[in-house]
Design an enzyme around this catalytic site. Structure first.
Site, PDB file in Angstrom:
ATOM      1  N   ASP A 226       0.830  -1.216   0.000  1.00 59.88           N
ATOM      2  CA  ASP A 226       0.000   0.000   0.000  1.00 59.88           C
ATOM      3  C   ASP A 226       0.861   1.262   0.000  1.00 59.88           C
ATOM      4  O   ASP A 226       0.332   2.374   0.013  1.00 59.88           O
ATOM      5  CB  ASP A 226      -0.977   0.004   1.184  1.00 59.88           C
TER       6      ASP A 226
ATOM      7  N   GLY B 233       2.951  -0.418  12.393  1.00 56.03           N
ATOM      8  CA  GLY B 233       2.099   0.617  12.979  1.00 56.03           C
ATOM      9  C   GLY B 233       2.872   1.352  14.058  1.00 56.03           C
ATOM     10  O   GLY B 233       4.055   1.078  14.273  1.00 56.03           O
TER      11      GLY B 233
ATOM     12  N   HIS C  88       8.460  -4.686  12.882  1.00 54.79           N
ATOM     13  CA  HIS C  88       8.850  -3.272  12.801  1.00 54.79           C
ATOM     14  C   HIS C  88       9.274  -2.838  14.202  1.00 54.79           C
ATOM     15  O   HIS C  88       8.428  -2.799  15.115  1.00 54.79           O
ATOM     16  CB  HIS C  88       7.665  -2.397  12.370  1.00 54.79           C
TER      17      HIS C  88
ATOM     18  N   GLU D  84      12.458   1.919  14.933  1.00 55.32           N
ATOM     19  CA  GLU D  84      12.391   2.960  13.899  1.00 55.32           C
ATOM     20  C   GLU D  84      12.218   4.280  14.652  1.00 55.32           C
ATOM     21  O   GLU D  84      13.181   4.979  14.924  1.00 55.32           O
ATOM     22  CB  GLU D  84      11.216   2.684  12.960  1.00 55.32           C
TER      23      GLU D  84
END
Ligand SMILES: [Zn+2]
Length: 357
Positions: free
Chosen positions: A22, A179, A206, A209
């Site tokens: 996306d 997210g 994830h 970050e």
């Protein structure tokens, strides 16, 4: 040494582990699909829309950054739309010289027009297969592995993990959570990770970050992540200097060869790095962490795999030897079976770079 030109990097084989479906749509496709479902866009001219995505992601405002995904996700709610976006993703990556890619998406975000989770996955897998077949006809081989992402603020990770395992023989090679990191530690999803480990399945998280070392530590030591999505903040555990000193966590990550899915342009846009030239990738490579180079969101960063490498060539003076090292690191860290990874390294990557180095 003569700097390597972008056109030449495009021709060299590359491997990509961290790319969001996306976050990589063609602006013209967004305009088309939005028109078909009556979704309002900030611009209807593809060029202007493309610039709008990069500017919004560059703005430093989380609200504007998230708005970009509201538009791409809004036009990816039917099977034909998902099929088209996935096929174009495969074609675009192949045209950029990517020979192996792991592309991820969150099935739970594509249910607003009545698709089931299984229908979403099947449409994307069929799109990737279609795009890869079209690329092969045009003389460009690409292998795509799909990762299913669960949203870390939501509560569907166990369901998505089971979905990933159900489609493991149909092209899904791993699982991820993504997210906002702050307030949503990966340990919230421990049941899903323990389930995946019992199923001998692969996953990345994830972590590290926006948020620092505790997030990386949890992802590895509590959740058992095979790789770190970004993981760039691992440098917070490295004391720089003429002989840098690694803390316990950084040493563990390096010793265990835990792959870091670094995304230079995206890391600068989100503030995880101040500039490409100052990106920790330079230090992490020098220290021989298992560093890989990735795109994250090609649309929002206005980038490609070749462009990310070209930016590193410009900032750090890298040559073909370093670009091959990044590429082989990525291939070694891929979630497809060992013999298939080895075949791509030995039959595709090494012969091509041997002609360049
Ligand atoms: Zn990402």
């Amino acid at each position: 040494m003569v700097a390597i030109a972008l056109d030449d990097i495009v021709k060299a084989p590359k491997a990509l582990l961290h790319d969001h479906l996306d976050g990589g749509l063609r602006p013209a496709t967004i305009v088309d699909l939005a028109g078909a479902v009556g979704h309002q866009l900030p611009h209807t001219d593809p060029d202007e829309l493309g610039r709008w995505f990069v500017a919004a992601a560059d703005s430093g405002s989380l609200e504007r950054y998230l708005e970009t995904f509201a538009h791409t996700v809004a036009v990816m709610q039917t099977a034909p739309a998902l099929h088209r976006v996935a096929a174009e993703c495969a074609l675009d990556l192949a045209a950029d010289g990517v020979v192996y890619a792991e592309v991820r998406f969150a099935p739970e975000q594509h249910l607003s027009r009545g698709l089931t989770l299984d229908q979403v996955v099947e449409a994307v897998l069929a799109g990737f297969a279609d795009g890869a077949a079209q690329a092969a006809e045009a003389g460009r081989q690409i292998r795509i592995g799909t990762l299913l992402t669960a949203m870390r603020h939501a509560a569907r990770s166990q369901e998505i993990a089971e979905l990933a395992v159900r489609y493991r023989d149909a092209g899904v090679v791993g699982f991820d959570i993504a997210g906002a990191e702050a307030g949503f530690p990966p340990t919230r999803h421990l049941d899903a990770f323990e389930y995946l480990q019992r199923e001998n399945f692969h996953f990345t998280i994830h972590a590290g970050e926006a948020f620092g070392l505790p997030s990386i530590w949890q992802a590895i030591q509590w959740c058992g992540a095979d790789r770190l999505g970004h993981g760039v903040r691992i440098v917070d555990d490295v004391t720089p200097g003429s002989s840098p000193v690694l803390g316990r966590l950084a040493a563990y990550v390096r010793d265990k060869r835990i792959p870091l899915e670094l995304c230079p342009s995206s890391n600068v846009q989100t503030g995880a790095a101040t500039s490409i030239a100052e990106h920790p990738i330079g230090l992490l490579r020098d220290l021989r962490f298992r560093v890989t180079v990735n795109t994250d969101n090609r649309l929002m960063s206005g980038t490609s795999m070749s462009r990310e490498m070209a930016l590193l060539v410009e900032a750090f003076g890298y040559g073909w030897a370093e670009l091959q090292w990044f590429t082989i690191n990525a291939m070694k860290s891929a979630f497809i079976p060992f013999d298939e990874r080895l075949a791509i390294i030995n039959e595709v990557i090494k012969p091509a770079y041997a002609k360049l180095i």
